[in-house]
Scaffold this motif. Structure first.
Motif, PDB file in Angstrom:
ATOM      1  N   TRP A 153       0.821  -1.209   0.000  1.00 24.57           N
ATOM      2  CA  TRP A 153       0.000   0.000   0.000  1.00 24.57           C
ATOM      3  C   TRP A 153       0.858   1.264   0.000  1.00 24.57           C
ATOM      4  O   TRP A 153       0.525   2.254  -0.669  1.00 24.57           O
ATOM      5  CB  TRP A 153      -0.980   0.007   1.176  1.00 24.57           C
ATOM      6  CG  TRP A 153      -2.149  -0.875   0.884  1.00 24.57           C
ATOM      7  CD1 TRP A 153      -2.432  -2.074   1.466  1.00 24.57           C
ATOM      8  CD2 TRP A 153      -3.159  -0.650  -0.091  1.00 24.57           C
ATOM      9  NE1 TRP A 153      -3.568  -2.611   0.904  1.00 24.57           N
ATOM     10  CE2 TRP A 153      -4.045  -1.751  -0.058  1.00 24.57           C
ATOM     11  CE3 TRP A 153      -3.422   0.370  -1.006  1.00 24.57           C
ATOM     12  CZ2 TRP A 153      -5.149  -1.857  -0.879  1.00 24.57           C
ATOM     13  CZ3 TRP A 153      -4.528   0.263  -1.830  1.00 24.57           C
ATOM     14  CH2 TRP A 153      -5.376  -0.837  -1.761  1.00 24.57           C
ATOM     15  N   SER A 157       0.675   3.812  -3.099  1.00 20.88           N
ATOM     16  CA  SER A 157       0.325   5.205  -2.806  1.00 20.88           C
ATOM     17  C   SER A 157       1.377   6.167  -3.349  1.00 20.88           C
ATOM     18  O   SER A 157       1.044   7.202  -3.942  1.00 20.88           O
ATOM     19  CB  SER A 157       0.181   5.417  -1.298  1.00 20.88           C
ATOM     20  OG  SER A 157      -0.844   4.613  -0.785  1.00 20.88           O
ATOM     21  N   CYS A 158       2.637   5.841  -3.153  1.00 17.37           N
ATOM     22  CA  CYS A 158       3.715   6.700  -3.658  1.00 17.37           C
ATOM     23  C   CYS A 158       3.706   6.758  -5.184  1.00 17.37           C
ATOM     24  O   CYS A 158       3.833   7.833  -5.772  1.00 17.37           O
ATOM     25  CB  CYS A 158       5.065   6.207  -3.142  1.00 17.37           C
ATOM     26  SG  CYS A 158       5.309   6.477  -1.373  1.00 17.37           S
ATOM     27  N   ALA A 161       0.704   8.835  -6.400  1.00 18.36           N
ATOM     28  CA  ALA A 161       0.914  10.269  -6.187  1.00 18.36           C
ATOM     29  C   ALA A 161       1.860  10.851  -7.234  1.00 18.36           C
ATOM     30  O   ALA A 161       1.594  11.911  -7.811  1.00 18.36           O
ATOM     31  CB  ALA A 161       1.459  10.516  -4.779  1.00 18.36           C
TER      32      ALA A 161
END
Length: 193
Positions: A153, A157-158, A161
């Motif tokens: 996760w 997420s990184c 983004a």
């Protein structure tokens, strides 16, 4: 420090590096788009980008030092500085070395920005866009937490983004490129009148 402590610390600093360098890339894109964070003037965003870059670099130095000090795997300073020569997982460790070398070029030229000139600094600063995904793949390939829910996760997420911010950056550049010829044409027509 025991070997187990070094191992946990190395894993932790690797994850922190992922988060910090992701934030640095996002802030760098924001600075380039002339963006600012709520509550900060534009120069505050630039200052935060620089400060976070140095903090991320310090965590990277700690991550590397812990990997070299940990006796479980034999990683030497040569392995750290020269890509793909390590006896331990040469591809994955080599990618980390490539990312380090790229980041060192960005760091050194940023510290010497006044001496190398803005154009050279800006050209070399693009290496940060190459270093981030190379470091990411290094972590995925060599990281012992790869595949755990929390690391999956965090990585997703990184990546999301950076991809989203990169998409905004590309869209902004495309809009600017479409506007530029029209503005030049209007200026030329106005000069003829």
């Amino acid at each position: 420090m025991t070997g187990e402590t070094l191992w946990y610390a190395n894993r932790a600093t690797g994850a922190v590096c992922l988060v910090l360098f992701t934030a640095v890339v996002l802030l760098g894109i924001g600075v380039r788009l002339r963006g600012r964070l709520p509550g900060l003037p534009r120069f505050g965003t630039v200052t935060l980008h620089r400060t976070l870059s140095l903090s991320a670099t310090a965590f990277l130095a700690l991550h590397i030092a812990l990997a070299v000090l940990d006796g479980y795997v034999n990683i030497t300073l040569t392995d750290v500085l020269i890509p793909f020569v390590s006896a331990y997982r040469p591809l994955w460790l080599g990618l980390g070395t490539v990312a380090l070398d790229l980041m060192l070029a960005v760091l050194v030229t940023s510290l010497l920005r006044e001496r190398v000139g803005h154009r050279a600094w800006r050209a070399l600063h693009w290496l940060a866009y190459a270093a981030w995904p190379v470091a990411l793949v290094h972590g995925i390939g060599i990281g012992t937490d790869t595949g755990t829910h929390w690391m999956t996760w965090l990585t997703v997420s990184c990546v999301a983004a950076v991809v989203a911010a990169g998409g905004v950056r590309v869209a902004h550049s495309a809009r600017a490129a479409r506007r530029t010829p029209a503005a030049v044409l209007r200026t030329a027509e106005g000069a003829r009148s």
